[in-house]
Design a protein around this motif. Structure first.
Motif, PDB file in Angstrom:
ATOM      1  N   ALA A   2      84.542  37.556 116.781  1.00 20.47           N
ATOM      2  CA  ALA A   2      83.726  37.986 117.797  1.00 20.47           C
ATOM      3  C   ALA A   2      84.352  38.051 119.176  1.00 20.47           C
ATOM      4  O   ALA A   2      83.457  38.905 119.682  1.00 20.47           O
ATOM      5  CB  ALA A   2      82.175  36.930 116.920  1.00 20.47           C
ATOM      6  N   LEU A   3      84.444  36.983 119.350  1.00 20.51           N
ATOM      7  CA  LEU A   3      85.223  36.740 120.467  1.00 20.51           C
ATOM      8  C   LEU A   3      86.178  37.179 120.608  1.00 20.51           C
ATOM      9  O   LEU A   3      86.916  37.899 122.000  1.00 20.51           O
ATOM     10  CB  LEU A   3      85.590  35.290 120.514  1.00 20.51           C
ATOM     11  CG  LEU A   3      83.134  34.507 121.075  1.00 20.51           C
ATOM     12  CD1 LEU A   3      84.128  32.827 121.008  1.00 20.51           C
ATOM     13  CD2 LEU A   3      82.819  34.872 121.986  1.00 20.51           C
ATOM     14  N   ASP A   4      87.287  37.527 120.104  1.00 19.66           N
ATOM     15  CA  ASP A   4      88.380  37.486 120.016  1.00 19.66           C
ATOM     16  C   ASP A   4      89.004  37.135 120.757  1.00 19.66           C
ATOM     17  O   ASP A   4      90.503  37.161 121.418  1.00 19.66           O
ATOM     18  CB  ASP A   4      88.877  39.107 120.335  1.00 19.66           C
ATOM     19  CG  ASP A   4      90.572  39.750 120.269  1.00 19.66           C
ATOM     20  OD1 ASP A   4      90.789  39.642 119.263  1.00 19.66           O
ATOM     21  OD2 ASP A   4      90.298  40.900 120.873  1.00 19.66           O
ATOM     22  N   LEU A   5      89.318  35.392 120.196  1.00 16.46           N
ATOM     23  CA  LEU A   5      89.877  34.391 121.415  1.00 16.46           C
ATOM     24  C   LEU A   5      89.537  33.439 120.553  1.00 16.46           C
ATOM     25  O   LEU A   5      89.365  33.258 119.281  1.00 16.46           O
ATOM     26  CB  LEU A   5      88.857  34.101 122.857  1.00 16.46           C
ATOM     27  CG  LEU A   5      88.199  34.942 123.856  1.00 16.46           C
ATOM     28  CD1 LEU A   5      87.683  34.526 124.205  1.00 16.46           C
ATOM     29  CD2 LEU A   5      89.880  35.032 124.679  1.00 16.46           C
ATOM     30  N   PRO A   6      91.063  32.275 120.429  1.00 20.79           N
ATOM     31  CA  PRO A   6      91.027  31.141 119.341  1.00 20.79           C
ATOM     32  C   PRO A   6      89.702  30.946 119.982  1.00 20.79           C
ATOM     33  O   PRO A   6      89.070  30.388 120.790  1.00 20.79           O
ATOM     34  CB  PRO A   6      92.228  30.367 120.392  1.00 20.79           C
ATOM     35  CG  PRO A   6      92.662  31.522 121.065  1.00 20.79           C
ATOM     36  CD  PRO A   6      91.871  32.655 121.718  1.00 20.79           C
ATOM     37  N   ALA A   7      89.440  29.491 118.978  1.00 17.55           N
ATOM     38  CA  ALA A   7      88.034  29.475 118.886  1.00 17.55           C
ATOM     39  C   ALA A   7      87.915  28.282 117.848  1.00 17.55           C
ATOM     40  O   ALA A   7      88.467  27.446 117.149  1.00 17.55           O
ATOM     41  CB  ALA A   7      86.317  30.017 118.177  1.00 17.55           C
ATOM     42  N   THR A   8      87.176  26.964 118.137  1.00 23.58           N
ATOM     43  CA  THR A   8      87.380  25.401 117.866  1.00 23.58           C
ATOM     44  C   THR A   8      86.202  25.535 118.041  1.00 23.58           C
ATOM     45  O   THR A   8      84.833  25.316 118.625  1.00 23.58           O
ATOM     46  CB  THR A   8      88.255  24.252 118.086  1.00 23.58           C
ATOM     47  OG1 THR A   8      89.353  25.259 118.653  1.00 23.58           O
ATOM     48  CG2 THR A   8      88.438  23.094 117.641  1.00 23.58           C
ATOM     49  N   VAL A   9      85.434  24.538 116.667  1.00 27.86           N
ATOM     50  CA  VAL A   9      84.724  24.602 116.109  1.00 27.86           C
ATOM     51  C   VAL A   9      84.342  22.970 116.056  1.00 27.86           C
ATOM     52  O   VAL A   9      84.875  22.205 114.632  1.00 27.86           O
ATOM     53  CB  VAL A   9      83.118  25.461 115.257  1.00 27.86           C
ATOM     54  CG1 VAL A   9      82.271  24.718 115.277  1.00 27.86           C
ATOM     55  CG2 VAL A   9      83.183  26.710 115.938  1.00 27.86           C
ATOM     56  N   LEU A  10      82.988  22.146 116.469  1.00 27.61           N
ATOM     57  CA  LEU A  10      82.917  20.724 116.102  1.00 27.61           C
ATOM     58  C   LEU A  10      81.305  20.667 116.385  1.00 27.61           C
ATOM     59  O   LEU A  10      80.569  21.490 117.253  1.00 27.61           O
ATOM     60  CB  LEU A  10      83.637  20.210 116.715  1.00 27.61           C
ATOM     61  CG  LEU A  10      83.000  19.394 118.463  1.00 27.61           C
ATOM     62  CD1 LEU A  10      84.025  18.384 118.812  1.00 27.61           C
ATOM     63  CD2 LEU A  10      83.904  20.683 119.386  1.00 27.61           C
ATOM     64  N   ASN A  11      81.063  18.730 115.737  1.00 33.19           N
ATOM     65  CA  ASN A  11      79.555  18.421 116.144  1.00 33.19           C
ATOM     66  C   ASN A  11      79.312  18.515 117.230  1.00 33.19           C
ATOM     67  O   ASN A  11      79.860  18.011 117.788  1.00 33.19           O
ATOM     68  CB  ASN A  11      79.107  17.621 114.534  1.00 33.19           C
ATOM     69  CG  ASN A  11      78.298  16.618 115.209  1.00 33.19           C
ATOM     70  OD1 ASN A  11      78.061  16.336 115.930  1.00 33.19           O
ATOM     71  ND2 ASN A  11      76.801  17.631 113.856  1.00 33.19           N
TER      72      ASN A  11
END
Length: 250
Positions: free
Chosen positions: A98-107
């Motif tokens: 969606a962002l067309d960017l590197p993404a990192t998800v965490l709690n």
């Protein structure tokens, strides 16, 4: 944006806020931008809100994002205060696309904890440190000698037959119209529970309510663990999210 800046987004039950973060100082590089969390907080609507926050700064580069639930390998496993459509989702892939960017998800609480241990009230502390965020629910981040034990989600421990966060979160204080003293009694009961389980040396109280720590921290009873307010207050999630994105990109 400077090389030492990475973008952090904190997705909460009531608001989604983000800003570029100065990783050297461990603080927001500019004032954050916030939008209300959509209801229902479905993946599609939350992604749209996150996009609005990121695009507000015309950001290009890695983005770290917190999520109010268990996150393993970028996949969201639980969803206590957002839509159930998140369960089992490749959230990292969704945001990346969606962002067309590197993404990192965490709690979300893990992110807040990372920031507090690196730059805030837990800096340089050894032993067992517990960061608790009181907001829509109760988030938790457990550290042993500075190393994170991810996804503890201790707000869902059972207290008086229900999730502890139903009784002792900041939202519960407002919902039940509790005085600060009445709420402090519930927080004490919850702290007794986590104390018995983990025997922390330090407990850091974060979340939005940490801005008003002088109203309730002095009301808590004396205990072996030192109980202190979060130094980064409610910005900790944004800072920790940016830290996680920076680490993932190295």
């Amino acid at each position: 944006m400077a090389e030492t800046e990475v973008f952090g987004v904190d997705i909460g039950g009531s608001g989604i806020k983000g800003a570029p973060v100065d990783l050297v100082r461990g603080e927001l590089a500019v004032p954050r931008h916030k939008v209300l969390t959509p209801h229902p907080a479905s993946p599609e609507s939350v992604v749209a809100a996150v996009k609005e926050v990121v695009e507000h700064f015309d950001h290009q580069g890695p983005v770290g994002l917190t999520f109010p639930g268990v996150v393993v390998g970028g996949h969201t496993r639980t969803a206590a205060n957002v839509d159930q459509g998140w369960i089992g989702l490749d959230a990292e892939g969704l945001f990346r696309e969606a962002l067309d960017l590197p993404a990192t998800v965490l709690n979300d609480a893990d992110a807040a904890g990372l920031a507090e241990v690196a730059h805030g009230a837990g800096r340089g502390e050894s032993g067992v440190v517990l960061v608790l965020t009181f907001g829509t629910g109760i988030g938790s981040a457990l550290f042993v000698d500075g190393a994170l034990v991810p996804n503890t989600e201790l707000g869902h421990l059972e207290l008086r037959g229900k999730d502890a966060e139903r009784r002792a979160s900041a939202a519960a204080r407002e919902r039940h119209e509790l005085s600060w003293s009445e709420w402090a009694d519930r927080v004490d009961e919850y702290l007794d529970l986590v104390d018995r389980l983990f025997s922390p040396q330090l407990v850091i109280i974060g979340g939005g309510v940490s801005r008003k720590h002088e109203k309730f921290l002095p009301l808590l009873k004396e205990r072996t663990a030192k109980v202190v307010p979060a130094a980064l207050r409610n910005d900790a999630g944004i800072v920790g999210a940016a830290m996680a994105a920076h680490r993932a990109g190295r």
